[in-house]
Enzyme design. Structure first.
Site, PDB file in Angstrom:
ATOM      1  N   HIS A   1       0.956  -1.210   0.132  1.00  0.00           N
ATOM      2  CA  HIS A   1       0.204  -0.118   0.018  1.00  0.00           C
ATOM      3  C   HIS A   1       0.739   1.160  -0.045  1.00  0.00           C
ATOM      4  CE1 HIS A   1      -2.356   3.248   1.982  1.00  0.00           C
ATOM      5  NE2 HIS A   1      -3.437   2.585   1.477  1.00  0.00           N
ATOM      6  N   ASP A   2       0.769   2.059  -1.153  1.00  0.00           N
ATOM      7  CA  ASP A   2       1.241   3.258  -1.185  1.00  0.00           C
ATOM      8  C   ASP A   2       2.807   3.592  -0.793  1.00  0.00           C
ATOM      9  OD1 ASP A   2      -1.175   3.802  -1.899  1.00  0.00           O
ATOM     10  OD2 ASP A   2      -1.489   5.446  -0.279  1.00  0.00           O
TER      11      ASP A   2
ATOM     12  N   LYS B   1      -4.766   5.027  -6.840  1.00  0.00           N
ATOM     13  CA  LYS B   1      -5.518   4.879  -5.815  1.00  0.00           C
ATOM     14  C   LYS B   1      -6.006   6.435  -5.316  1.00  0.00           C
ATOM     15  CE  LYS B   1      -5.105   3.997  -0.926  1.00  0.00           C
ATOM     16  NZ  LYS B   1      -4.641   5.221  -0.252  1.00  0.00           N
TER      17      LYS B   1
END
Length: 308
Positions: free
Chosen positions: A36-37, A123
Site C-alpha cells: 500500500h502506497d 489509488k
C-alpha cells in the site's frame, strides 16, 4: 498541509501485538498481498536508513518474494500526480496538493518496485477499494483474504482493512510490515485492527503460515496438530513452541469463549465440523487434534504420547 516529519521509532514486535478476536490464518490459495502506497513521496516523511523504515522495507520484500514463489497475486496501490481539485476531493482540504507538488516522487521505492505480473492500482482515496477494481480482481481470482502492508498504518492501511472486512474479505494486518506517523498511531492501528476487523500478526508469523501450507497441500492434508498450535499461538500472540499439547487453554492461557467460537467457525469453513461444546469440554491441543482427525478420518499419530 504537508506530511509531518516522522521521527524514528522502534517497529513493534510480537510481544507488542494485541490479542486477536478471531483465528483466521493466511492461506496462499485464498490470499492477495497488498503493498500500500510505498511511494517515495510518502516514504520521504520518515528518517530513511533508520527504524521503522529498515524493518518495513525488509519485511515487505520478504513477504513479496514468498508470495511470488507461491503464485499469489501481488497488488500495489499508488496515488497519481496531476490530480485536479475534483479528483483530489476532500483530500485537498486535509493534505493539500500531495504528490502534485512532487511528481518526481510518485514512483514506488526502488527496493519494492513492481515486477512483471504484479498489479498496480491507481489509488484515489484512503481505502484501496475506493474507485479501484480491487474487489473485482479478488472476486475474479477466487480470493477472499488480503494481507495488508505499507504506509500509513492508521490511514490507508487501516481503512483498506476495514473495507475488506465489510466486503467479507478476511484482512491480515502485518504489524511489522506497516509504518506510521508515530509509534502511538501505529499501535492504535494494530489494536483497532485486531479488535474490530482483522487478524494482526508479524511478518515471521505470516511466512510460517505460507511456507508450510504448500507442503501440507502436497501431502494431501491441510490439518495437523502443528497447524492448530500455530492458530492458537496466533490468536494469543504467543510463540507456538511455548504451547504444550496437554495444557488447559482456558485456565492456563485465558482463551475465552469468543475466541473458541472463532475456531469453530474457521474450521467449519475448512470442512471440519466441530462444536463449541466439544472444544470447551477438552480445551487442549491434543484433544482438539484427536477430535479433528476423527472428523477428517485421518490417522492420529503418536497416540501413546497423547495418553489415549
Amino acid at each position: 498541509m504537508a506530511l509531518p516529519k516522522i521521527q524514528p521509532y522502534s517497529m513493534p514486535v510480537a510481544a507488542d501485538l494485541p490479542q486477536n478476536r478471531v483465528a483466521w490464518t493466511p492461506d496462499p490459495n485464498r490470499a492477495v498481498l497488498l503493498i500500500h502506497d510505498m511511494q517515495q513521496y510518502f516514504l520521504n516523511a520518515f528518517t530513511l536508513g533508520d527504524s521503522p523504515v529498515n524493518e518495513l522495507l525488509t519485511h515487505i520484500r520478504a513477504l513479496r518474494e514468498q508470495c511470488r514463489k507461491l503464485g499469489m497475486p501481488v497488488v500495489y496501490t499508488a496515488q497519481p500526480d496531476g490530480q485536479t481539485p475534483e479528483e483530489r476531493g476532500l483530500l485537498l482540504d486535509f493534505w493539500g496538493e500531495g504528490i502534485n507538488d512532487h511528481p518526481e516522487l510518485k514512483h514506488v521505492v526502488p527496493e519494492l518496485a513492481p515486477e512483471e505480473g504484479d498489479i498496480v492500482l491507481t489509488k484515489w482515496r484512503y481505502s484501496g477499494f475506493r474507485k479501484t477494481n480491487l474487489a473485482e480482481i479478488m472476486q475474479e481470482s477466487g480470493r477472499d483474504q488480503l494481507i495488508v502492508t505499507g504506509i500509513y498504518a492508521h490511514i490507508g492501511c487501516l481503512m483498506t482493512a476495514c473495507e475488506a472486512f465489510m466486503q467479507d474479505i478476511q484482512p491480515f494486518f502485518v504489524a511489522d510490515a506497516v509504518a506510521d506517523f508515530s509509534l502511538e498511531n501505529h499501535q492504535m492501528a494494530i489494536t483497532y485492527a485486531a479488535q474490530r476487523c482483522a487478524v494482526t500478526l508479524t511478518t515471521e508469523r505470516v511466512l510460517t503460515y505460507l511456507a508450510p501450507a504448500q507442503s501440507q497441500a502436497e501431502e494431501g492434508s491441510s490439518f495437523n496438530i502443528e497447524k492448530i498450535r500455530e492458530q492458537v499461538a496466533g490468536l494469543l500472540n504467543e510463540a507456538p513452541e511455548s504451547i504444550t499439547d496437554e495444557e488447559d487453554l482456558i485456565n492456563d492461557r485465558g482463551l475465552d469463549s469468543i475466541r473458541i467460537m472463532s475456531f469453530v467457525e474457521q474450521w467449519r469453513r475448512e470442512g471440519v465440523e466441530v462444536t463449541f461444546v466439544e472444544l470447551a469440554e477438552r480445551p487442549n491441543l491434543a484433544s482438539w487434534w484427536q477430535l479433528i482427525a476423527s472428523r477428517l478420518r485421518v490417522p492420529v499419530p503418536n497416540l501413546d504420547y497423547f495418553g489415549r
